[in-house]
Design an enzyme around this catalytic site. Structure first.
Site, PDB file in Angstrom:
ATOM      1  N   GLY A 164       0.492  -0.827  -0.347  1.00 44.69           N
ATOM      2  CA  GLY A 164       0.234   0.072  -0.358  1.00 44.69           C
ATOM      3  C   GLY A 164       0.776   1.054  -0.208  1.00 44.69           C
ATOM      4  O   GLY A 164       2.211   1.046   0.545  1.00 44.69           O
ATOM      5  N   CYS A 165       0.322   2.104  -1.015  1.00 45.06           N
ATOM      6  CA  CYS A 165       1.129   3.414  -0.878  1.00 45.06           C
ATOM      7  C   CYS A 165       1.882   3.882   0.472  1.00 45.06           C
ATOM      8  O   CYS A 165       3.104   4.769   1.419  1.00 45.06           O
ATOM      9  CB  CYS A 165       0.952   5.007  -1.932  1.00 45.06           C
ATOM     10  SG  CYS A 165      -0.882   5.244  -1.140  1.00 45.06           S
ATOM     11  N   ASN A 166       0.829   4.496   1.496  1.00 45.18           N
ATOM     12  CA  ASN A 166       0.452   4.966   2.605  1.00 45.18           C
ATOM     13  C   ASN A 166       1.349   3.413   4.001  1.00 45.18           C
ATOM     14  O   ASN A 166       2.691   4.288   4.642  1.00 45.18           O
ATOM     15  CB  ASN A 166      -0.359   4.792   3.548  1.00 45.18           C
ATOM     16  CG  ASN A 166      -1.363   5.239   3.509  1.00 45.18           C
ATOM     17  OD1 ASN A 166      -1.527   7.303   2.429  1.00 45.18           O
ATOM     18  ND2 ASN A 166      -2.503   5.462   2.891  1.00 45.18           N
ATOM     19  N   VAL A 167       1.338   2.090   3.372  1.00 47.41           N
ATOM     20  CA  VAL A 167       2.964   1.641   4.181  1.00 47.41           C
ATOM     21  C   VAL A 167       4.565   1.756   3.335  1.00 47.41           C
ATOM     22  O   VAL A 167       5.395   1.370   4.217  1.00 47.41           O
ATOM     23  CB  VAL A 167       1.910   0.260   3.979  1.00 47.41           C
ATOM     24  CG1 VAL A 167       2.898  -0.738   4.410  1.00 47.41           C
ATOM     25  CG2 VAL A 167       0.592  -0.456   3.935  1.00 47.41           C
TER      26      VAL A 167
END
Length: 358
Positions: free
Chosen positions: A160-163
């Site tokens: 995931g991008c936030n991850v």
């Protein structure tokens, strides 16, 4: 010097932001050849009517998403909503298709089926090699083991991008034992493309412009178990994280501020040394000079992550700030970086290092 290895790529979900960005980075790759492009509700439309910036593919017609269109390629990229890619990947496997499958969605990221079921509410589709080449493993100062896991992989689960942003910010401190991951706080400013392309009233320009909107507050965001999983891979025995993303009026980008308690007795110089050691030789992750702070503008369009770390002595905490383009390093660029490793190509091949600013 490397041997040329031309490969064909089909992209499912090509009409979405992630699918469109995957096509943009693939078009710059010297060995990639674009094959079938599929969509669900936009099937039958031309790609140019949806992604007018992709001029060289503007006349291509989107086919309905199905294994018949996707089969027979060297690589299949699944840019589909969570819960959809698992079924498509399983059907490709049942047909005996030999393609490398790259999942930009969430279906194959988590190791723990219970965590998946808790946050996503459906059966777990299984775990694939994790597409974050810079992921540190316990006891490592560099990410050699993660790159070995991706070399020759036939399945890749893109983070995931936030991850990606939070992991890159915090993992050097976990691996070096200078931060306590039991009290992690992460607050993110996220561009609207991170919310996807679905038409919703709170995503309209009249609602979004001039306004910042928190979402998935109070431990409900689905990226939380994935962040914990990555920090545990880096050596954390346990992780407790308060994670709050906020949509801000920009089209793309993530600025992640993540803090954790400084381990008592740690020399502040050892903190910066941990980040320097982790990222000294990384082509895409850059620790900025002391006093210079990351901005999303500096990563726009590039597969780079800009990181800064500081010690807040009065609070007894380490503060990290990480900027990425959520659609490039956070999604499509990270996917292509991992695919290069899987194919035995130079990791940086075809990927942009320079941002677009102002």
């Amino acid at each position: 010097m490397f041997m040329h290895m031309t490969f064909s790529v089909a992209v499912a979900g090509a009409s979405g932001y992630a699918g469109g960005e995957m096509l943009r980075v693939l078009l710059a790759h010297p060995e990639a050849r674009i094959g079938a492009l599929t969509a669900h509700s936009n099937a039958g439309a031309t790609l140019g009517s949806i992604h007018p910036h992709l001029r060289s593919l503007a006349d291509r017609v989107l086919e309905p998403t199905g294994v018949q269109a996707l089969a027979g390629h060297d690589v299949v990229v699944l840019a589909l909503p969570h819960g959809a890619s698992g079924a498509v990947a399983a059907e490709l496997a049942e047909r005996g298709d030999s393609a490398i499958v790259v999942d930009l969605g969430a279906d194959h990221r988590l190791v723990d089926p219970v965590a998946w079921e808790t946050y996503y509410g459906s059966a777990h589709a299984g775990t694939w090699p994790y597409g974050l080449p810079e992921l540190l493993h316990a006891g490592e100062q560099t990410a050699a083991a993660q790159r070995e896991a991706l070399a020759g992989a036939r399945r890749i689960a893109v983070p995931g991008c936030n991850v990606t942003a939070v992991t890159l910010g915090l993992q050097p401190g976990v691996a070096a034992g200078v931060i306590d991951p039991v009290d992690v706080v992460a607050v993110l400013a996220v561009g609207y493309s991170g919310a996807g392309r679905t038409l919703k009233s709170h995503l309209l320009a009249s609602e979004a412009l001039g306004s910042a909107q928190p979402y998935a507050v109070g431990g409900t965001h689905r990226h939380i178990p994935e962040i914990a999983q990555n920090l545990q891979a880096a050596g954390a025995p346990d992780v407790t994280i308060s994670f709050t993303p906020t949509l801000v009026p920009m089209s793309r980008g993530i600025l992640a501020t993540a803090t954790a308690r400084l381990v008592e007795g740690t020399d502040p110089a050892a903190v910066r040394a941990a980040w320097e050691a982790a990222y000294a030789d990384e082509p895409f992750v850059h620790l900025l000079p002391e006093g210079q702070w990351p901005t999303t503008a500096a990563t726009l369009g590039a597969n780079t992550a800009l990181v800064q770390v500081a010690v807040d002595a009065r609070a007894g905490r380490v503060v990290t700030v990480t900027a990425i383009d959520n659609l490039v390093k956070g999604t499509a660029g990270g996917a292509l970086q991992s695919l290069n490793l899987a194919l035995g190509l130079p990791e940086t091949l075809g990927l942009p290092l320079e941002g677009v600013a102002p």
